[in-house]
Design a protein around this motif. Structure first.
Motif, mmCIF file in Angstrom:
data_model
loop_
_atom_site.group_PDB
_atom_site.id
_atom_site.type_symbol
_atom_site.label_atom_id
_atom_site.label_comp_id
_atom_site.label_asym_id
_atom_site.label_seq_id
_atom_site.Cartn_x
_atom_site.Cartn_y
_atom_site.Cartn_z
ATOM 1 N N ALA A 11 52.934 -15.278 -37.979
ATOM 2 C CA ALA A 11 52.298 -14.456 -36.951
ATOM 3 C C ALA A 11 50.780 -14.380 -37.106
ATOM 4 O O ALA A 11 50.062 -14.062 -36.151
ATOM 5 C CB ALA A 11 52.889 -13.045 -36.976
ATOM 6 N N LEU A 12 50.273 -14.640 -38.305
ATOM 7 C CA LEU A 12 48.832 -14.576 -38.588
ATOM 8 C C LEU A 12 48.249 -13.219 -38.162
ATOM 9 O O LEU A 12 47.161 -13.131 -37.593
ATOM 10 C CB LEU A 12 48.089 -15.724 -37.881
ATOM 11 N N ASN A 13 48.980 -12.183 -38.495
ATOM 12 C CA ASN A 13 48.603 -10.819 -38.105
ATOM 13 C C ASN A 13 48.045 -10.030 -39.287
ATOM 14 O O ASN A 13 48.147 -8.807 -39.334
ATOM 15 C CB ASN A 13 49.815 -10.092 -37.515
ATOM 16 N N TRP A 14 47.424 -10.746 -40.223
ATOM 17 C CA TRP A 14 46.938 -10.112 -41.452
ATOM 18 C C TRP A 14 45.415 -10.010 -41.466
ATOM 19 O O TRP A 14 44.785 -10.131 -42.514
ATOM 20 C CB TRP A 14 47.441 -10.857 -42.686
ATOM 21 N N THR A 15 44.835 -9.775 -40.300
ATOM 22 C CA THR A 15 43.386 -9.661 -40.197
ATOM 23 C C THR A 15 42.976 -8.250 -39.781
ATOM 24 O O THR A 15 43.779 -7.489 -39.234
ATOM 25 C CB THR A 15 42.818 -10.656 -39.167
ATOM 26 N N GLU A 16 41.721 -7.936 -40.044
ATOM 27 C CA GLU A 16 41.123 -6.677 -39.584
ATOM 28 C C GLU A 16 39.899 -7.024 -38.740
ATOM 29 O O GLU A 16 39.027 -7.771 -39.183
ATOM 30 C CB GLU A 16 40.705 -5.815 -40.771
ATOM 31 N N MET A 17 39.851 -6.510 -37.519
ATOM 32 C CA MET A 17 38.741 -6.804 -36.610
ATOM 33 C C MET A 17 37.675 -5.722 -36.699
ATOM 34 O O MET A 17 37.989 -4.528 -36.717
ATOM 35 C CB MET A 17 39.243 -6.896 -35.166
ATOM 36 N N ARG A 18 36.418 -6.154 -36.762
ATOM 37 C CA ARG A 18 35.284 -5.235 -36.722
ATOM 38 C C ARG A 18 34.194 -5.853 -35.850
ATOM 39 O O ARG A 18 34.167 -7.071 -35.629
ATOM 40 C CB ARG A 18 34.722 -4.964 -38.118
ATOM 41 N N GLY A 19 33.289 -5.022 -35.381
ATOM 42 C CA GLY A 19 32.160 -5.520 -34.622
ATOM 43 C C GLY A 19 31.129 -6.156 -35.534
ATOM 44 O O GLY A 19 30.978 -5.759 -36.701
ATOM 45 N N LEU A 20 30.393 -7.131 -35.015
ATOM 46 C CA LEU A 20 29.333 -7.759 -35.806
ATOM 47 C C LEU A 20 28.275 -6.736 -36.202
ATOM 48 O O LEU A 20 27.664 -6.846 -37.269
ATOM 49 C CB LEU A 20 28.691 -8.901 -35.006
ATOM 50 N N SER A 21 28.076 -5.730 -35.362
ATOM 51 C CA SER A 21 27.111 -4.681 -35.688
ATOM 52 C C SER A 21 27.523 -3.899 -36.927
ATOM 53 O O SER A 21 26.692 -3.243 -37.568
ATOM 54 C CB SER A 21 26.941 -3.732 -34.502
ATOM 55 N N GLU A 22 28.807 -3.955 -37.272
ATOM 56 C CA GLU A 22 29.328 -3.291 -38.467
ATOM 57 C C GLU A 22 29.459 -4.267 -39.639
ATOM 58 O O GLU A 22 30.064 -3.939 -40.666
ATOM 59 C CB GLU A 22 30.706 -2.704 -38.186
ATOM 60 N N GLY A 23 28.893 -5.469 -39.485
ATOM 61 C CA GLY A 23 29.084 -6.519 -40.475
ATOM 62 C C GLY A 23 28.576 -6.165 -41.860
ATOM 63 O O GLY A 23 29.217 -6.481 -42.866
ATOM 64 N N ALA A 24 27.426 -5.508 -41.936
ATOM 65 C CA ALA A 24 26.873 -5.152 -43.246
ATOM 66 C C ALA A 24 27.827 -4.230 -43.997
ATOM 67 O O ALA A 24 28.036 -4.388 -45.208
ATOM 68 C CB ALA A 24 25.505 -4.506 -43.076
ATOM 69 N N GLN A 25 28.424 -3.276 -43.280
ATOM 70 C CA GLN A 25 29.374 -2.369 -43.917
ATOM 71 C C GLN A 25 30.644 -3.108 -44.323
ATOM 72 O O GLN A 25 31.231 -2.828 -45.380
ATOM 73 C CB GLN A 25 29.729 -1.215 -42.978
ATOM 74 N N ALA A 26 31.059 -4.086 -43.520
ATOM 75 C CA ALA A 26 32.241 -4.871 -43.871
ATOM 76 C C ALA A 26 32.013 -5.609 -45.187
ATOM 77 O O ALA A 26 32.908 -5.653 -46.052
ATOM 78 C CB ALA A 26 32.556 -5.857 -42.754
ATOM 79 N N PHE A 27 30.838 -6.184 -45.366
ATOM 80 C CA PHE A 27 30.526 -6.866 -46.624
ATOM 81 C C PHE A 27 30.535 -5.877 -47.788
ATOM 82 O O PHE A 27 31.041 -6.190 -48.873
ATOM 83 C CB PHE A 27 29.171 -7.569 -46.531
ATOM 84 N N ARG A 28 29.982 -4.680 -47.576
ATOM 85 C CA ARG A 28 29.986 -3.678 -48.650
ATOM 86 C C ARG A 28 31.405 -3.282 -49.012
ATOM 87 O O ARG A 28 31.748 -3.147 -50.196
ATOM 88 C CB ARG A 28 29.167 -2.455 -48.224
#
Length: 326
Positions: free
Chosen positions: A291-308
């Protein structure tokens, strides 16, 4: 256009940058989904001299062609740009091209942006019933597909197919899925992060452990640190195959004496061939990778926080995908 720009160690900014302009034979692609790769994290931490700041990272992408005769076509992007004329390319081992480039590494900017340019030959059309977020997984899935294919081809046909994957991130999970798609049914994934172990167990496709036990004929190191290579060395059975995918650390960990005495095959694997990328994409479209349903979607504007958050081990999902339009 908007982009997430790497400006230095652990410093990312969501900023306006010059519009991407395609060159001869290239397409402009409106990026709809772009995944965060372990190599992006290495660059973010200042561990990849091939990716100097300032630079737009990101190479796991899918989107819609916005120029030329294929305008409007939904595509997934093979980010590896090769010359097509060297001995490696002519032998269909394009990943070993001495002139290879990849988006997110100079001179090519990456796909953490609203648009990216890429040769037309690097685009694979995505069926309407497959989401572009799922299609963006073609790149990391192809990395593992390539590694698993090479490992199976190197394994003696009389050897049983019991597999260990070290690391439960996207590459490790992709390796486990690729093993299943290639008829390896006994697969164990070793993952030290309890949050991620629980997430993987919920998928229900394979055995998930903190510390592996026993020996395995196929071992995929999807992390690439000295410690994980030591685990791989210890748990590969005599006559088995160890495929090394991760680039976490350059040296240490291999038990060369044991590998020699037990005739263990070590294979370093890098990216994928063009055929591997096409085969992986088709396996996604056919549903052979689940199913490839193992992802989490975020906005690019939130990218810095995603990396943290990824840096802190606070993300359960194996893959975070960024939407450049949010």
């Amino acid at each position: 256009m908007k982009a997430l720009v790497y400006n230095g160690v652990e410093h990312l900014s969501f900023a306006d940058v010059p519009d991407a302009v395609p060159g001869i034979g290239e397409c402009l692609v409106r990026v709809e989904a772009s995944g965060i790769c372990g190599s992006d994290m290495h660059a973010y931490l200042g561990h990849d001299e091939r990716r100097p700041a300032p630079l737009i990272l990101g190479h796991e992408a899918a989107g819609i062609v916005s120029s030329g005769p294929r305008d409007g076509t939904r595509v997934t992007i093979n980010p590896l740009v090769t010359c097509g004329t060297c001995p490696a390319c002519l032998s269909k081992r394009e990943n070993l091209c001495s002139n290879r480039q990849i988006i997110s590494m100079p001179p090519r900017e990456g796909a953490f942006a609203q648009f990216v340019t890429i040769p037309d030959s690097n685009l694979i059309e995505v069926p309407e019933d497959v989401s572009l977020a799922k299609a963006a997984l073609a790149e990391p899935l192809a990395v593992s597909w390539h590694a698993v294919r090479l490992a199976i081809e190197a394994l003696h046909p009389a050897t049983n197919r019991r597999a260990l994957v070290i690391g439960g991130g996207a590459i490790g999970l992709a390796a486990a899925l690729a093993l299943g798609a290639m008829d390896v049914d006994d697969v164990t994934v070793a993952e030290p992060n309890a949050l991620r172990r629980d997430y993987l167990r919920a998928l229900g496709s394979f055995n998930v452990v903190e510390i592996p036990t026993g020996e395995f004929s196929l071992v995929i190191d999807a992390v690439g640190y000295a410690a994980t290579r030591a685990v791989a060395s210890a748990h590969t059975k005599p006559g088995g195959v160890m495929a090394h995918v991760g680039l976490g650390e350059d040296t240490g960990g291999l038990d060369v004496r044991r590998m020699t005495l037990q005739e263990i095959t070590f294979i370093g694997t890098y990216t994928y061939t063009s055929q591997d990328f096409r085969d992986t994409s088709q396996a996604i479209f056919d549903g052979r990778l689940g199913a490839l349903n193992w992802t989490e979607m975020r906005g690019l504007s939130e990218g810095a926080q995603a990396f943290r958050d990824l840096r802190l081990g606070a993300v359960a999902a194996p893959k975070v995908i960024l939407n450049p339009w949010e």
